[in-house]
Design a protein around this motif. Structure first.
Motif, PDB file in Angstrom:
ATOM      1  N   SER A 125      25.275  48.166  30.605  1.00 22.60           N
ATOM      2  CA  SER A 125      24.897  48.835  31.847  1.00 22.60           C
ATOM      3  C   SER A 125      25.520  48.121  33.034  1.00 22.60           C
ATOM      4  N   GLY A 126      25.582  48.773  34.169  1.00 21.23           N
ATOM      5  CA  GLY A 126      26.208  48.214  35.350  1.00 21.23           C
ATOM      6  C   GLY A 126      25.425  47.073  35.965  1.00 21.23           C
ATOM      7  N   SER A 127      24.146  46.937  35.620  1.00 21.29           N
ATOM      8  CA  SER A 127      23.335  45.887  36.224  1.00 21.29           C
ATOM      9  C   SER A 127      23.281  44.615  35.379  1.00 21.29           C
ATOM     10  N   ASP A 128      23.923  44.606  34.223  1.00 22.36           N
ATOM     11  CA  ASP A 128      23.928  43.434  33.353  1.00 22.36           C
ATOM     12  C   ASP A 128      24.992  42.455  33.827  1.00 22.36           C
ATOM     13  N   ILE A 129      24.562  41.277  34.266  1.00 24.96           N
ATOM     14  CA  ILE A 129      25.504  40.307  34.835  1.00 24.96           C
ATOM     15  C   ILE A 129      26.367  39.639  33.771  1.00 24.96           C
ATOM     16  N   THR A 130      26.056  39.851  32.501  1.00 22.29           N
ATOM     17  CA  THR A 130      26.858  39.237  31.438  1.00 22.29           C
ATOM     18  C   THR A 130      27.979  40.148  30.957  1.00 22.29           C
ATOM     19  N   GLN A 131      28.099  41.337  31.548  1.00 25.00           N
ATOM     20  CA  GLN A 131      29.129  42.279  31.138  1.00 25.00           C
ATOM     21  C   GLN A 131      29.806  42.891  32.357  1.00 25.00           C
ATOM     22  N   ILE A 132      31.040  43.379  32.164  1.00 26.89           N
ATOM     23  CA  ILE A 132      31.759  44.045  33.238  1.00 26.89           C
ATOM     24  C   ILE A 132      32.352  45.340  32.676  1.00 26.89           C
ATOM     25  N   GLN A 133      32.128  46.434  33.376  1.00 28.63           N
ATOM     26  CA  GLN A 133      32.619  47.735  32.940  1.00 28.63           C
ATOM     27  C   GLN A 133      34.057  47.947  33.397  1.00 28.63           C
ATOM     28  N   LEU A 134      34.708  48.957  32.819  1.00 25.79           N
ATOM     29  CA  LEU A 134      36.115  49.220  33.101  1.00 25.79           C
ATOM     30  C   LEU A 134      36.370  49.440  34.584  1.00 25.79           C
ATOM     31  N   ASN A 135      35.541  50.245  35.255  1.00 23.59           N
ATOM     32  CA  ASN A 135      35.795  50.502  36.684  1.00 23.59           C
ATOM     33  C   ASN A 135      35.650  49.236  37.525  1.00 23.59           C
ATOM     34  N   GLN A 136      34.709  48.380  37.184  1.00 22.56           N
ATOM     35  CA  GLN A 136      34.551  47.108  37.883  1.00 22.56           C
ATOM     36  C   GLN A 136      35.735  46.187  37.591  1.00 22.56           C
ATOM     37  N   PHE A 137      36.188  46.184  36.350  1.00 23.19           N
ATOM     38  CA  PHE A 137      37.323  45.348  35.980  1.00 23.19           C
ATOM     39  C   PHE A 137      38.596  45.833  36.666  1.00 23.19           C
ATOM     40  N   THR A 138      38.759  47.149  36.764  1.00 20.07           N
ATOM     41  CA  THR A 138      39.912  47.727  37.459  1.00 20.07           C
ATOM     42  C   THR A 138      39.919  47.307  38.923  1.00 20.07           C
ATOM     43  N   ASP A 139      38.751  47.319  39.559  1.00 25.31           N
ATOM     44  CA  ASP A 139      38.648  46.852  40.951  1.00 25.31           C
ATOM     45  C   ASP A 139      39.045  45.379  41.070  1.00 25.31           C
ATOM     46  N   LEU A 140      38.615  44.565  40.112  1.00 27.07           N
ATOM     47  CA  LEU A 140      38.971  43.147  40.111  1.00 27.07           C
ATOM     48  C   LEU A 140      40.484  42.972  39.981  1.00 27.07           C
ATOM     49  N   LEU A 141      41.103  43.725  39.072  1.00 27.91           N
ATOM     50  CA  LEU A 141      42.553  43.637  38.903  1.00 27.91           C
ATOM     51  C   LEU A 141      43.276  44.036  40.188  1.00 27.91           C
ATOM     52  N   ASP A 142      42.795  45.092  40.831  1.00 27.21           N
ATOM     53  CA  ASP A 142      43.407  45.523  42.093  1.00 27.21           C
ATOM     54  C   ASP A 142      43.248  44.462  43.170  1.00 27.21           C
ATOM     55  N   ASP A 143      42.069  43.857  43.260  1.00 26.56           N
ATOM     56  CA  ASP A 143      41.828  42.809  44.252  1.00 26.56           C
ATOM     57  C   ASP A 143      42.757  41.611  44.042  1.00 26.56           C
ATOM     58  N   CYS A 144      43.120  41.362  42.785  1.00 20.61           N
ATOM     59  CA  CYS A 144      43.994  40.232  42.459  1.00 20.61           C
ATOM     60  C   CYS A 144      45.468  40.634  42.385  1.00 20.61           C
ATOM     61  N   SER A 145      45.774  41.881  42.696  1.00 19.07           N
ATOM     62  CA  SER A 145      47.160  42.407  42.676  1.00 19.07           C
ATOM     63  C   SER A 145      47.849  42.205  41.328  1.00 19.07           C
ATOM     64  N   ILE A 146      47.122  42.432  40.247  1.00 20.21           N
ATOM     65  CA  ILE A 146      47.683  42.244  38.918  1.00 20.21           C
ATOM     66  C   ILE A 146      48.477  43.464  38.437  1.00 20.21           C
ATOM     67  N   PRO A 147      48.006  44.689  38.639  1.00 17.24           N
ATOM     68  CA  PRO A 147      48.794  45.838  38.160  1.00 17.24           C
ATOM     69  C   PRO A 147      50.152  45.904  38.852  1.00 17.24           C
ATOM     70  N   ASP A 148      51.162  46.254  38.065  1.00 22.19           N
ATOM     71  CA  ASP A 148      52.524  46.381  38.579  1.00 22.19           C
ATOM     72  C   ASP A 148      53.064  47.734  38.133  1.00 22.19           C
ATOM     73  N   LYS A 149      53.156  48.682  39.048  1.00 18.19           N
ATOM     74  CA  LYS A 149      53.557  50.036  38.672  1.00 18.19           C
ATOM     75  C   LYS A 149      54.994  50.108  38.172  1.00 18.19           C
ATOM     76  N   ASN A 150      55.795  49.087  38.421  1.00 24.82           N
ATOM     77  CA  ASN A 150      57.174  49.050  37.936  1.00 24.82           C
ATOM     78  C   ASN A 150      57.303  48.388  36.566  1.00 24.82           C
ATOM     79  N   SER A 151      56.201  47.925  36.026  1.00 27.25           N
ATOM     80  CA  SER A 151      56.193  47.231  34.739  1.00 27.25           C
ATOM     81  C   SER A 151      55.685  48.153  33.641  1.00 27.25           C
ATOM     82  N   VAL A 152      56.332  48.114  32.498  1.00 30.85           N
ATOM     83  CA  VAL A 152      55.866  48.893  31.351  1.00 30.85           C
ATOM     84  C   VAL A 152      54.675  48.210  30.695  1.00 30.85           C
ATOM     85  N   THR A 153      54.641  46.880  30.719  1.00 32.72           N
ATOM     86  CA  THR A 153      53.612  46.122  30.017  1.00 32.72           C
ATOM     87  C   THR A 153      52.397  45.780  30.868  1.00 32.72           C
TER      88      THR A 153
END
Length: 85
Positions: free
Chosen positions: A1-29
């Motif tokens: 669930s979204g309120s469990d501090i021991t887990q992170i859901q995909l949408n939350q993880f995606t936000d974290l990746l965006d905040d850290c500038s990890i996705p690279d739209k020019n990269s295949v991998t």
């Protein structure tokens, strides 16, 4: 669930990746689709014992998976992409 501090859901993880500038739209991998596939692969529960599998939400990463996914992302971003050059 979204309120469990021991887990992170995909949408939350995606936000974290965006905040850290990890996705690279020019990269295949390491583009958004590749990162989603890494999330799915990391979240697989095939070989977990019953107690761990029961506690592990199918759409969330547990703490040990959270560490694992960053290792997988680092390999995808810096090792595999380097080997493809």
């Amino acid at each position: 669930s979204g309120s469990d501090i021991t887990q992170i859901q995909l949408n939350q993880f995606t936000d974290l990746l965006d905040d850290c500038s990890i996705p690279d739209k020019n990269s295949v991998t390491c583009n958004r689709a590749a990162l989603d596939r890494i999330f799915i692969a990391t979240n697989r529960e095939d070989d977990q014992d019953d107690a761990t599998a029961e506690a592990n939400d199918d759409s969330s990463l547990m703490r040990f998976e959270f560490i694992e996914i960053f290792i997988r992302i680092a390999i995808a971003k810096y090792v595999v992409s380097y080997l493809d050059l």
